[in-house]
Every structure is written in C-alpha cells, then in structure tokens.
Design a protein around this motif. Structure first.
Motif, mmCIF file in Angstrom:
data_model
loop_
_atom_site.group_PDB
_atom_site.id
_atom_site.type_symbol
_atom_site.label_atom_id
_atom_site.label_comp_id
_atom_site.label_asym_id
_atom_site.label_seq_id
_atom_site.Cartn_x
_atom_site.Cartn_y
_atom_site.Cartn_z
ATOM 1 N N VAL A 9 -2.673 -0.984 7.840
ATOM 2 C CA VAL A 9 -2.427 -1.769 6.637
ATOM 3 C C VAL A 9 -1.682 -0.878 5.651
ATOM 4 C CG1 VAL A 9 -3.498 -2.943 4.681
ATOM 5 C CG2 VAL A 9 -4.488 -3.169 6.980
ATOM 6 N N VAL A 10 -0.615 -1.378 5.071
ATOM 7 C CA VAL A 10 0.160 -0.600 4.108
ATOM 8 C C VAL A 10 -0.146 -1.094 2.703
ATOM 9 C CG1 VAL A 10 2.452 0.111 3.338
ATOM 10 C CG2 VAL A 10 1.988 -0.192 5.786
ATOM 11 N N ALA A 11 -0.560 -0.180 1.838
ATOM 12 C CA ALA A 11 -0.856 -0.501 0.448
ATOM 13 C C ALA A 11 0.109 0.263 -0.440
ATOM 14 C CB ALA A 11 -2.287 -0.124 0.112
ATOM 15 N N HIS A 12 0.709 -0.444 -1.384
ATOM 16 C CA HIS A 12 1.648 0.200 -2.315
ATOM 17 C C HIS A 12 1.088 0.291 -3.732
ATOM 18 C CE1 HIS A 12 4.935 0.355 0.575
ATOM 19 N NE2 HIS A 12 4.722 -0.916 0.868
ATOM 20 N N THR A 13 0.076 -0.524 -4.030
ATOM 21 C CA THR A 13 -0.486 -0.537 -5.378
ATOM 22 C C THR A 13 -1.968 -0.171 -5.318
ATOM 23 O OG1 THR A 13 -1.198 -2.852 -5.309
ATOM 24 C CG2 THR A 13 1.094 -2.408 -5.970
ATOM 25 N N HIS A 55 -12.934 5.709 9.874
ATOM 26 C CA HIS A 55 -11.627 5.251 9.392
ATOM 27 C C HIS A 55 -10.832 6.412 8.800
ATOM 28 C CE1 HIS A 55 -12.971 1.148 9.949
ATOM 29 N NE2 HIS A 55 -14.033 1.387 9.193
ATOM 30 N N VAL A 56 -9.498 6.291 8.869
ATOM 31 C CA VAL A 56 -8.605 7.304 8.311
ATOM 32 C C VAL A 56 -7.578 6.623 7.411
ATOM 33 C CG1 VAL A 56 -6.910 9.107 8.773
ATOM 34 C CG2 VAL A 56 -8.866 8.807 10.311
ATOM 35 N N VAL A 57 -7.435 7.151 6.201
ATOM 36 C CA VAL A 57 -6.393 6.734 5.274
ATOM 37 C C VAL A 57 -5.377 7.859 5.171
ATOM 38 C CG1 VAL A 57 -5.850 6.116 2.890
ATOM 39 C CG2 VAL A 57 -7.964 5.264 3.948
ATOM 40 N N VAL A 58 -4.110 7.532 5.295
ATOM 41 C CA VAL A 58 -3.036 8.497 5.094
ATOM 42 C C VAL A 58 -2.298 8.129 3.820
ATOM 43 C CG1 VAL A 58 -0.778 9.303 5.935
ATOM 44 C CG2 VAL A 58 -2.719 9.157 7.499
ATOM 45 N N THR A 59 -2.096 9.103 2.949
ATOM 46 C CA THR A 59 -1.283 8.859 1.760
ATOM 47 C C THR A 59 0.104 9.437 1.984
ATOM 48 O OG1 THR A 59 -1.918 10.905 0.598
ATOM 49 C CG2 THR A 59 -3.333 8.972 0.300
ATOM 50 N N ILE A 60 1.118 8.687 1.612
ATOM 51 C CA ILE A 60 2.507 9.134 1.673
ATOM 52 C C ILE A 60 3.061 9.026 0.259
ATOM 53 C CG2 ILE A 60 4.805 8.685 2.597
ATOM 54 C CD1 ILE A 60 3.503 7.564 5.106
ATOM 55 N N PHE A 61 3.147 10.160 -0.396
ATOM 56 C CA PHE A 61 3.559 10.159 -1.797
ATOM 57 C C PHE A 61 4.285 11.450 -2.109
ATOM 58 C CE2 PHE A 61 2.503 11.093 -6.362
ATOM 59 C CZ PHE A 61 3.392 10.160 -6.892
ATOM 60 N N LEU A 62 5.534 11.339 -2.513
ATOM 61 C CA LEU A 62 6.345 12.490 -2.893
ATOM 62 C C LEU A 62 6.063 12.779 -4.360
ATOM 63 C CD1 LEU A 62 8.304 14.360 -1.503
ATOM 64 C CD2 LEU A 62 10.170 12.837 -2.150
ATOM 65 N N ASN A 63 5.180 13.725 -4.597
ATOM 66 C CA ASN A 63 4.622 13.977 -5.921
ATOM 67 C C ASN A 63 5.585 14.758 -6.805
ATOM 68 O OD1 ASN A 63 2.789 14.364 -8.062
ATOM 69 N ND2 ASN A 63 2.058 16.275 -7.138
ATOM 70 N N PRO A 64 6.138 14.148 -7.841
ATOM 71 C CA PRO A 64 7.119 14.862 -8.675
ATOM 72 C C PRO A 64 6.520 16.015 -9.463
ATOM 73 C CG PRO A 64 6.589 12.728 -9.640
ATOM 74 C CD PRO A 64 5.955 12.748 -8.287
ATOM 75 N N THR A 79 11.369 9.390 5.548
ATOM 76 C CA THR A 79 11.457 8.794 6.898
ATOM 77 C C THR A 79 10.306 7.818 7.112
ATOM 78 O OG1 THR A 79 10.186 10.672 7.787
ATOM 79 C CG2 THR A 79 12.591 10.869 7.823
ATOM 80 N N PHE A 80 10.212 6.820 6.246
ATOM 81 C CA PHE A 80 9.017 5.979 6.233
ATOM 82 C C PHE A 80 8.785 5.249 7.560
ATOM 83 C CE2 PHE A 80 6.517 2.178 5.103
ATOM 84 C CZ PHE A 80 5.425 2.807 4.519
ATOM 85 N N GLU A 81 9.826 4.717 8.174
ATOM 86 C CA GLU A 81 9.635 3.994 9.438
ATOM 87 C C GLU A 81 9.098 4.922 10.523
ATOM 88 O OE1 GLU A 81 13.026 1.794 10.701
ATOM 89 O OE2 GLU A 81 13.113 0.552 8.887
ATOM 90 N N ASP A 82 9.654 6.119 10.605
ATOM 91 C CA ASP A 82 9.153 7.093 11.581
ATOM 92 C C ASP A 82 7.729 7.525 11.233
ATOM 93 O OD1 ASP A 82 11.556 6.998 12.920
ATOM 94 O OD2 ASP A 82 12.372 8.777 11.931
ATOM 95 N N ASP A 83 7.452 7.660 9.952
ATOM 96 C CA ASP A 83 6.092 8.021 9.519
ATOM 97 C C ASP A 83 5.086 6.955 9.963
ATOM 98 O OD1 ASP A 83 7.335 10.132 8.294
ATOM 99 O OD2 ASP A 83 7.127 9.343 6.253
ATOM 100 N N MET A 84 5.460 5.701 9.817
ATOM 101 C CA MET A 84 4.571 4.622 10.217
ATOM 102 C C MET A 84 4.326 4.623 11.728
ATOM 103 S SD MET A 84 3.328 3.006 7.685
ATOM 104 C CE MET A 84 2.688 1.607 8.628
ATOM 105 N N GLY A 91 -3.668 6.145 15.150
ATOM 106 C CA GLY A 91 -4.819 5.297 14.848
ATOM 107 C C GLY A 91 -5.222 5.257 13.390
ATOM 108 N N VAL A 92 -4.252 5.380 12.488
ATOM 109 C CA VAL A 92 -4.538 5.300 11.049
ATOM 110 C C VAL A 92 -4.892 3.866 10.671
ATOM 111 C CG1 VAL A 92 -3.509 5.549 8.746
ATOM 112 C CG2 VAL A 92 -3.080 7.268 10.524
ATOM 113 N N ASP A 93 -5.859 3.712 9.796
ATOM 114 C CA ASP A 93 -6.277 2.379 9.361
ATOM 115 C C ASP A 93 -5.476 1.879 8.158
ATOM 116 O OD1 ASP A 93 -8.954 1.810 10.960
ATOM 117 O OD2 ASP A 93 -9.005 3.909 10.326
ATOM 118 N N VAL A 94 -5.253 2.771 7.200
ATOM 119 C CA VAL A 94 -4.570 2.381 5.966
ATOM 120 C C VAL A 94 -3.567 3.458 5.591
ATOM 121 C CG1 VAL A 94 -4.827 1.835 3.513
ATOM 122 C CG2 VAL A 94 -6.596 1.114 5.138
#
Length: 307
Positions: A9-13, A55-64, A79-84, A91-94
């Motif tokens: 599941v991809v969450a942006h907010t 469960h595993v949550v992965v965060t993808i955030f380029l922190n300024p 490389t978001f598509e490759d990251d996904m 087996g990442v959940d979120v």
C-alpha cells in the motif's frame, strides 16, 4: 505453480499512512527508512525486519534538512518505480512516500533535534548540521509510523550511533536494530551514491574496503598497527582524496589510545572523482582481534577497555 507478492500500500499523506497502519492485522510493525534509490543493501534491511515482525513499513523520503547548500540533493537519484519493485519482492506492507510539505507542514521546522557533540565530528565536521537534520526526520518518522523497531545499516555507523543515543536519551519506545554492511562482490559497500561513479572511479573506490580489511587483519597487534595497515593501502591510491581515516571508540567516537583493547570502529571517508564515499568496519582490537559484522550489545566501558 507461480506465486505473486502483493504490492505494498502506498501512502503519500499522514491520513493515508494512518489508514494503512489501521489496516494492518497486527501492531507488530518495523520500519526501514530510506531516501529512495533502493538497492540490495536496503532489501537486506527489509528482509531482516520481515523475519522478526508481522509487518514492515518502508519510508521513501528525500529529506532536505540533511543536505547542505553545496550538496547533491538536486541530483540524488530518484527511482520510485524500481524502489517499489524491490519493496514488493521483499514483502513490504506499506510504503510511506511523502513530499516535504507533508513531513514539514509549516515549512522549515523551528524546533529540531540536536545531535550534540557526537554530531560535530567525522561526518559532522564535513557536513555541519547534517545529523541534526537526520535525527529530526528520524524522530518524526518514528512517531508517524508508530513502529516497534527500526532497522539501519552498519555502513552509516555514526548515524546509527546517534539514532541509538536519541532513542535512549529521549525515551522513544523503539528498538534500533543494526544490520551488517552489504557489499558488492568486489568489496565496495553498497550505496545509492555509487551510481555517480565512473568506471575509473569505481576501481579507485575499492581502496576503501581494501584499507578496512587490511586494518582489521592487523587488529590483533593493536591500534597503531590497525591505523598503519589501513593507511598504507590508501596512500597507494593517489586518486582517492581521503577526508579521514580513524580508529575510534564505538560509543564516544574518540580516538582509541595505543593501550586500548576491545571493540572499536575503523572508519574512512574519501572523495572519489566528484563523489564522497564513506565506509567502516567494526572490529576487536587486541589478542584474538579482527573484524566484526556489527557491534555486540554488550555495553562498552567508557574508558575503552583494559590496559
């Protein structure tokens, strides 16, 4: 029969993340924090978390906040598509992939976590304010993901130490788990910044892991032997512009004296072409000494061992 792994599941907010967390069957959640451009090193972190948690949550955030004005935020690989694809296979959940305005809704935060003196040496001396930015975002992401455990690689040893100290000093209800550095077959530590290396740069960069191996092999003879063996490898590669090569106490990052016996961190940073790389190896100095994958959980004496 072929089996397929469901995409995360991809969450942006924040609201989407909260809904995704509520949809998980268990509160036993681990988090792996990344800036994207995932590779096998990240996959190893995810798999390690998956083995111990529901469960595993992965965060993808380029922190300024952790990039200085002259650093490579704008050219950092995205490389978001490759990251996904990597997250799905592992087996990442979120996946939580927010934009800066989601993480910092009021803009540049007026209150930040200070890394203190440990954040002003080694990497902190070369990148002022870097670790304040790291700890601030890690603290926020620990709250937002509500994870029980957080997994980080040994490759970023100073970052790992500071996160452990923040969690302990500020009473975060989180276990910090370290995972051994993942290397290419030739020994180069995996890093998203390796994509910047030219073919020639890549050959030059191998001197870093060679120096660490040489230092670890000399550990039985004491600190001076470790430093000397590692330095001899580096001086043979004039295209590697060494920022630092240190043998330090794993809890204080202070140089260990010659009489020291016990666990220590041998760390190196160098500019290869236009790219700055870091690497390290945990080791035991003294009789029976040598390389470690990660430091033991046994507390280290503040004085650094016995004479």
């Amino acid at each position: 029969m072929t089996t397929t792994t469901a995409a995360p599941v991809v969450a942006h907010t924040r609201a989407e993340l909260e809904a995704a967390r509520e949809g998980l069957a268990s509160r036993d959640v681990a988090v792996v924090m990344t800036m994207g451009a995932l590779h096998e090193g990240h996959a190893r972190l995810i798999r390690a978390a998956r083995q111990r948690h529901a469960h595993v949550v992965v965060t993808i955030f380029l922190n300024p906040l952790q990039f200085g004005p002259k650093e490579d935020l704008s050219r950092y690989p995205r490389t978001f598509e490759d990251d996904m694809a990597i997250c799905t296979a592992a087996g990442v959940d979120v996946v939580f992939a927010p934009t800066p305005d989601v993480v910092y809704p009021d803009g540049d935060p007026g209150v930040r976590v200070s890394a203190g003196p440990l954040g002003e040496v080694l990497e902190g001396a070369s990148r002022p304010g870097h670790f304040d930015g790291v700890l601030t975002v890690v603290g926020k992401l620990l709250h937002l993901t509500a994870a029980r455990s957080a997994y980080f690689g040994q490759k970023d040893a100073q970052q790992l130490l500071l996160i452990r100290r923040m969690v302990r000093d500020l009473d975060f209800p989180v276990e910090v788990v370290s995972v051994p550095t993942v290397r290419e077959e030739d020994g180069l530590a995996m890093s998203s910044r390796n994509t910047y290396l030219t073919e020639t740069d890549r050959e030059v960069a191998l001197c870093l892991s060679r120096a660490l191996r040489a230092g670890a092999e000399a550990a039985v003879f004491g600190p001076s032997a470790v430093r000397r063996a590692a330095r001899e490898v580096l001086v043979e590669e004039p295209l590697a512009l060494v920022d630092y090569l240190v043998l330090v106490h794993p809890d204080t990052l202070a140089d260990v004296p010659e009489w020291y016996r016990g666990q220590a961190l041998l760390a190196v940073a160098a500019r290869i072409g236009t790219t700055r790389l870091i690497d390290n190896t945990p080791l035991v100095v003294g009789p029976g000494g040598g390389a470690l994958e990660v430091f033991s959980d046994v507390p280290h004496a503040p004085g650094g061992g016995a004479r």
